[in-house]
Design an enzyme around this catalytic site. Structure first.
Site, mmCIF file in Angstrom:
data_model
loop_
_atom_site.group_PDB
_atom_site.id
_atom_site.type_symbol
_atom_site.label_atom_id
_atom_site.label_comp_id
_atom_site.label_asym_id
_atom_site.label_seq_id
_atom_site.Cartn_x
_atom_site.Cartn_y
_atom_site.Cartn_z
ATOM 1 N N GLU A 117 13.345 12.913 -38.759
ATOM 2 C CA GLU A 117 12.105 13.670 -38.727
ATOM 3 C C GLU A 117 10.996 12.840 -39.385
ATOM 4 O O GLU A 117 11.213 12.283 -40.449
ATOM 5 C CB GLU A 117 12.240 14.999 -39.477
ATOM 6 N N HIS A 142 16.746 26.942 -41.395
ATOM 7 C CA HIS A 142 16.261 26.099 -40.300
ATOM 8 C C HIS A 142 17.213 26.057 -39.109
ATOM 9 O O HIS A 142 16.801 25.713 -38.010
ATOM 10 C CB HIS A 142 16.144 24.647 -40.765
ATOM 11 N N ALA A 183 16.215 17.233 -48.677
ATOM 12 C CA ALA A 183 17.267 17.511 -47.711
ATOM 13 C C ALA A 183 16.655 17.523 -46.315
ATOM 14 O O ALA A 183 15.441 17.533 -46.167
ATOM 15 C CB ALA A 183 17.911 18.862 -48.008
ATOM 16 N N MET A 184 17.521 17.507 -45.296
ATOM 17 C CA MET A 184 17.040 17.526 -43.913
ATOM 18 C C MET A 184 18.003 18.324 -43.057
ATOM 19 O O MET A 184 19.212 18.128 -43.114
ATOM 20 C CB MET A 184 16.904 16.081 -43.405
ATOM 21 N N GLU A 185 17.425 19.208 -42.234
ATOM 22 C CA GLU A 185 18.212 20.237 -41.549
ATOM 23 C C GLU A 185 18.894 19.806 -40.262
ATOM 24 O O GLU A 185 19.195 20.680 -39.429
ATOM 25 C CB GLU A 185 17.296 21.423 -41.245
ATOM 26 N N GLU A 221 17.640 24.879 -45.774
ATOM 27 C CA GLU A 221 18.141 24.077 -44.648
ATOM 28 C C GLU A 221 18.948 24.939 -43.680
ATOM 29 O O GLU A 221 18.916 24.723 -42.471
ATOM 30 C CB GLU A 221 18.984 22.901 -45.146
#
Ligand SMILES: [Zn+2]
Length: 774
Positions: free
Chosen positions: A94, A265, A227-229, A262
């Site tokens: 992202e 999401h 963090a990243m979903e 997360e």
């Protein structure tokens, strides 16, 4: 893909089933394109910027691209995250970085099903969005093939390769899996439990089951974001996922919030995605808001909405009070522009507006609107407008009309309140932290309490008068559900006559501070207000006042030290023996602040550093700070840092190492952050804490100028440098506004323009207050 884990390079072939009405245009960045074929026939292509234009003409079929790339030491795209003397290969796509691993149409609206297969060394593991379908051994290597994903956007793809350790639990038929580097997986138990609770909560709130057969929670040794979903393969920095014996309650709350965010999401963002990045707020506001809804349901005693106010709403009001802000919905084109809007507006302001509208339409209608929106755009894309349509339909109120003003206008209103002869007179204008006046009109769902009676009014004009009986008590913006500030003119006492909740009292003191900064209140009146809070016992207002005093310490130490010391000492006394979660969080903050303003307390605490590992987690930061302030012993702090193996603890020690009175030591700490012994993700944080040390301001400013290129290289493609400028310039520039302005005029930072100009605007305000209080 074929990934060479030792040499850190890869080759790949991507086959895209597509239809094009003209030459096909793919995105590709940093890849060497070797050949492109359409129906087995070679086609020529050219590259322009991050576009790959293939001379296909109109066609329908499979476009095949062979390519090669390297795995760099960056923090975006496909990259190497080092630990000990090895690494994992991991991805972060992202907003526009999937093109660094595979040529693709790297656009959130171009959803596709992905089938991923990767050749790796036999002793390694690979993780992707979907479960593994097959593993075919091939000598010393093996081919790992994953199940096909549902229709999804490229920015949510994930690939991780390394020696992972996994902890799997079942939730119904689904696997909830924590993955870490070897030796750490047990530390993921807390997050795994939180994740299970979160999935159950969201499945019931959204009335849609989680879409994939499994979910990974992956701790990445170096990670630029919190963090990243990624769908089914969420990545976290280790400190946002793992809990050890050294973790504080505050960390547990934060980790639970991030896990919840997360997971929210997985529906809002992953299942239904914004059409384009101008609606990124739709993803982020929702995930932010829903995480607190979740926590409020599964951890009632945490009183999480108070944290929401303190972090998200307050952060957004602070950011959005600048002239250099942007509407929640903002036109963006280039990847640099996109990276810079992952900010307090897209997260905190949007989430606060959702809270305001939920209070306006009611929880049930809001939930019905969310369900209807999600179910009608499953596996597809939608705009913010479509969300308001769903809410309109389910609430039978004109949500869209109200919301478009809040979504499309920058800034927010300040309400002035006057009581004259039987009338309550309300006026609105735009609030700017600089104190400048600007008109602005927002439809405000007002909540009032007059003489104890609640009253709701939709304020649609710049001035509105309400006929009332004789007012003996008054409260505006009850429970602070509205995203605006309130200034009571000559009727402050009526507010104190009303029954104020902790959130209301927080609101009063929060607004007063904004008015102090903008020059609408003077320091004497502000201090008079603070004195009303000397016996305050609630978490939210105490924390706010402590934060404000900590800020004032940074810019006007002599004026505030005595009050700050007395306030924090008295609070510490009241907090002794409190063992509830929020009480312990407060004690940690209060003790830290006291070490800075009270040398006596610092000396008292400093001796505990000898037994540092035995100190309770909540007191560790204060003890380390006290030690740094009292002894100035750089070497001992460094030695303790080197012995520690927890990220959380290491950050505490580095934070203490920016608090020395002696500037050369702070300089040494900053130099140290650029060595391999400090994770790259943490440099920004340490720089920001150094900027808050008034004793080291000159040193830190010089250091920033000298090392700016290194920071640029470190955070390329992430938008982090922009945020770093915004958080440091306002402090480092105090007393040298012109010099700082000139420096940034002479050096161009294309990916950080927003942070620089917003930072300079804030600097002007801080410098003015510092001068007034000098
Ligand atoms: Zn998010």
């Amino acid at each position: 893909m074929d990934v060479d884990f030792q040499q850190l390079k890869f080759t790949g072939t991507v086959r895209i089933q597509m239809r094009s009405e003209q030459d096909a245009v793919l995105n590709s960045a940093g890849l060497e394109i070797q050949r492109i074929a359409l129906k087995d026939k070679l086609v020529s292509f050219r590259q322009g910027g991050e576009e790959l234009i293939v001379q296909t003409g109109p066609f329908e079929g499979i476009l095949e691209v062979k390519y090669a790339g390297i795995v760099p030491d960056s923090l975006a795209g496909i990259y190497r995250a080092p630990y000990d003397h090895t690494q994992i290969v991991t991805t972060h796509f992202e907003a526009a970085q999937a093109r660094r691993m595979l040529p693709c149409i790297d656009h959130p609206d171009a959803k596709a099903e992905f089938k991923i297969a990767v050749m790796i060394d036999r002793e390694l593991t690979a993780i992707s969005n979907m479960p593994i379908e097959s593993v075919i051994p091939n000598g010393e290597r093996k081919l790992v093939t994953f199940q096909t994903t549902p229709r999804m956007s490229t920015y949510l793809l994930y690939l991780g390769i390394g020696k992972f350790e996994e902890l799997t639990e079942k939730l119904g038929k689904k696997d909830v899996i924590v993955a870490t580097i070897p030796g750490k997986v047990k530390l993921g138990k807390f997050s795994q439990d939180e994740a299970k609770k979160a999935i159950s909560f969201f499945e019931s709130y959204y009335a849609i089951p989680y879409a994939l057969p499994k979910i990974h929670l992956i701790a990445v040794p170096e990670f630029a974001m919190g963090a990243m979903e990624n769908w089914g393969a969420i990545t976290f920095r280790e400190s946002a996922l793992l809990i050890d014996a050294n973790s504080t309650i505050k960390t547990r709350k934060r980790v639970a919030e991030i896990v919840g965010h997360e997971l929210a999401h997985q529906w809002f963002g992953n299942l239904v995605t914004m059409k384009w990045w101008d609606d990124i707020w739709l993803n982020e506001s929702f995930a932010t808001f829903m995480a607190f809804k979740l926590l409020n349901s599964i951890h009632k005693d945490w009183r999480s909405w108070e944290d929401f106010m303190r972090n998200d709403t307050a952060g957004a009001l602070g950011r959005d009070g600048l002239k250099k802000t942007h509407p929640i919905q903002v036109p963006v084109k280039s990847p640099d522009e996109i990276e810079q809007i992952f900010d307090e507006i897209s997260y905190g302001k949007g989430a606060s507006i959702l809270r305001m509208i939920e209070a306006y339409v009611g929880e049930d209608a809001f939930q019905a609107g969310v369900r209807e929106f999600l179910s009608s755009h499953t596996y597809s894309n939608a705009t913010g407008n479509e969300f308001w349509n769903s809410l309109d339909a389910c609430s039978h109120k004109e949500v869209k009309k109200i919301m478009s003003a809040w979504i499309q206008q920058p800034g927010y209103p300040m309400l002035t309140v006057k009581v004259t002869g039987g009338k309550l007179i309300l006026r609105q204008e735009r609030f700017l932290i600089s104190g400048a006046t600007e008109t602005g009109l927002w439809p405000i769902p007002l909540t009032l309490e007059i003489n104890g009676h609640p009253q709701n009014v939709l304020m649609n004009a710049s001035e509105q008068a309400l006929e009332t009986e004789l007012i003996t008590s008054l409260k505006v913006n009850v429970d602070r559900t509205g995203f605006y500030l309130t200034q009571y003119l000559g009727c402050e006492d009526l507010v104190w006559n009303s029954d104020l909740s902790a959130i209301d009292r927080w609101g009063v003191v929060f607004d007063a501070f904004a008015f102090l900064l903008s020059g609408k209140t003077n320091f004497t009146d502000y201090m008079k207000l603070l004195k009303r809070f000397t016996t305050e016992v609630e978490y939210l207002p105490i924390h706010e006042i402590s934060d404000q005093l900590s800020f004032l310490y940074t810019i006007a130490r002599p004026r505030i030290s005595e009050f700050s010391s007395a306030f924090h000492r008295s609070q510490l006394g009241m907090l002794r023996g409190k063992s509830d979660e929020n009480g312990m969080i407060l004690r940690e903050a209060v003790a830290c602040r006291l070490t800075l303003v009270d040398d006596g307390y610092s000396h008292e605490l400093e001796s505990k550093f000898r037994e540092y590992t035995q100190v309770t987690p909540e007191m560790k930061q204060a003890v380390a700070l006290a030690y740094a302030r009292s002894t100035e012993n750089y070497d001992n702090l460094l030695a303790t840092y080197r012995k520690s193996d927890s990220d959380e603890d290491r950050i505490r020690l580095l934070t203490a190492m920016t608090a020395f009175r002696n500037p050369p030591f702070v300089n040494r700490t900053l130099d140290f952050t650029l060595t391999k012994e400090v994770k790259r993700q943490d440099v920004r944080l340490i720089l920001a804490t150094a900027a808050g040390n008034p004793d080291a301001r000159d040193t830190t400013w010089r250091w920033l100028q000298q090392n700016i290129e290194k920071l640029q290289a470190l955070y390329k493609g992430t938008g982090i440098l922009s945020g770093t400028f915004l958080s440091t310039i306002p402090f480092l520039g105090i007393g040298r506004v012109e010099e700082v302005r000139t420096f940034f005029k002479q050096h161009e930072f294309h990916d950080s323009e927003v942070g620089i100009s917003a930072g300079l605007e804030k600097l002007f305000v801080y410098d003015r207050l510092a001068k007034a209080l000098a």
